[in-house]
Design a protein around this motif. Structure first.
Motif, short mmCIF file in Angstrom:
data_model
loop_
_atom_site.label_atom_id
_atom_site.label_comp_id
_atom_site.label_asym_id
_atom_site.label_seq_id
_atom_site.Cartn_x
_atom_site.Cartn_y
_atom_site.Cartn_z
N SER A 128 0.82 -1.21 0.00
CA SER A 128 0.00 0.00 0.00
C SER A 128 0.85 1.26 0.00
O SER A 128 0.56 2.23 -0.70
CB SER A 128 -0.93 0.01 1.21
N VAL A 129 1.92 1.26 0.79
CA VAL A 129 2.82 2.42 0.82
C VAL A 129 3.48 2.61 -0.55
O VAL A 129 3.58 3.73 -1.06
CB VAL A 129 3.88 2.27 1.94
N LEU A 130 3.91 1.52 -1.16
CA LEU A 130 4.51 1.61 -2.49
C LEU A 130 3.52 2.12 -3.53
O LEU A 130 3.87 2.94 -4.40
CB LEU A 130 5.09 0.27 -2.92
N LEU A 131 2.28 1.66 -3.46
CA LEU A 131 1.26 2.14 -4.40
C LEU A 131 0.97 3.62 -4.19
O LEU A 131 0.77 4.35 -5.16
CB LEU A 131 -0.03 1.33 -4.26
N LEU B 193 -4.74 -2.09 -8.72
CA LEU B 193 -3.57 -2.70 -8.07
C LEU B 193 -3.81 -2.95 -6.59
O LEU B 193 -3.28 -3.92 -6.03
CB LEU B 193 -2.34 -1.83 -8.30
N SER B 194 -4.60 -2.12 -5.95
CA SER B 194 -4.95 -2.37 -4.54
C SER B 194 -5.78 -3.64 -4.40
O SER B 194 -5.59 -4.42 -3.46
CB SER B 194 -5.73 -1.19 -3.96
N THR B 195 -6.67 -3.86 -5.35
CA THR B 195 -7.46 -5.10 -5.34
C THR B 195 -6.57 -6.30 -5.60
O THR B 195 -6.73 -7.36 -4.97
CB THR B 195 -8.59 -5.02 -6.39
N ALA B 196 -5.62 -6.15 -6.51
CA ALA B 196 -4.67 -7.24 -6.76
C ALA B 196 -3.84 -7.52 -5.51
O ALA B 196 -3.54 -8.68 -5.20
CB ALA B 196 -3.77 -6.89 -7.94
N LEU B 197 -3.49 -6.48 -4.79
CA LEU B 197 -2.75 -6.64 -3.53
C LEU B 197 -3.59 -7.38 -2.49
O LEU B 197 -3.06 -8.21 -1.75
CB LEU B 197 -2.31 -5.27 -2.99
N LEU B 198 -4.88 -7.09 -2.48
CA LEU B 198 -5.79 -7.79 -1.56
C LEU B 198 -5.81 -9.28 -1.83
O LEU B 198 -5.92 -10.09 -0.91
CB LEU B 198 -7.20 -7.21 -1.68
N LEU B 199 -5.67 -9.66 -3.08
CA LEU B 199 -5.65 -11.08 -3.44
C LEU B 199 -4.26 -11.70 -3.29
O LEU B 199 -4.14 -12.87 -2.94
CB LEU B 199 -6.14 -11.25 -4.88
N ALA B 200 -3.22 -10.93 -3.56
CA ALA B 200 -1.85 -11.45 -3.53
C ALA B 200 -1.29 -11.58 -2.11
O ALA B 200 -0.54 -12.51 -1.82
CB ALA B 200 -0.94 -10.58 -4.38
#
Length: 157
Positions: A75-78, A91-98
């Motif tokens: 999240s900080v990187l995004l 990309l936040s949604t992808a992070l939620l899955l990854a």
């Protein structure tokens, strides 16, 4: 400190933050003797997730902490990337899955060396035969119907 706090309570990390608060509360209860660290062991089958060898509470704590760290870092990187709104949300949604998937993979690696610290926990046995782990009333393998290995016979010379 602002971007870190925004990441910790923002999407998608808020799910891990809530879980981390629950985990901290659980370990405080364990510390004060209200709960036991292996209180959930009979309720959850961690062998299916390949996290056996440690109590369920330890495996879950590791998974949640690693997931939280990955999610906060991502999240900080995004946020620092300064991406447009739609791409940032995607990309936040992808992070939620990854994050949970990566957390599970990392936790599997961390559980292996930690299993030596919990000798009373059932571990993986290639032949289905477990070793002698203590008195029958404390032996969890007997409760599951697994066979016990015979004690080795030593002959003096």
């Amino acid at each position: 400190m602002g971007p870190f706090l925004d990441a910790a309570v923002g999407f998608p990390t808020m799910l891990f933050t809530a879980a981390l608060i629950v985990v901290a509360g659980f370990w405080l209860l364990v510390l004060f003797g209200v709960a036991e660290r292996d209180g959930f062991d009979s309720d959850v089958d961690v062998e299916a997730l390949r996290l056996d060898g440690v109590p369920v509470s330890v495996a879950a704590t590791l998974a949640i902490v690693v997931g939280w760290l990955l999610s906060v870092g991502g999240s900080v990187l995004l946020t620092r990337a300064g991406l447009p709104g739609f791409l940032s949300h995607l990309l936040s949604t992808a992070l939620l899955l990854a994050a949970p998937l990566l957390s599970w993979l990392v936790t599997r690696r961390l559980v292996r060396p930690l299993a030596r610290l919990f000798p009373d926990e059932p571990g993986r046995s290639p032949s289905g035969v477990t070793g002698l782990s203590g008195p029958p009333e404390r032996d969890r393998s007997a409760a599951r119907g697994e066979r016990r290995a015979a004690a080795p016979v030593r002959r003096g010379r």
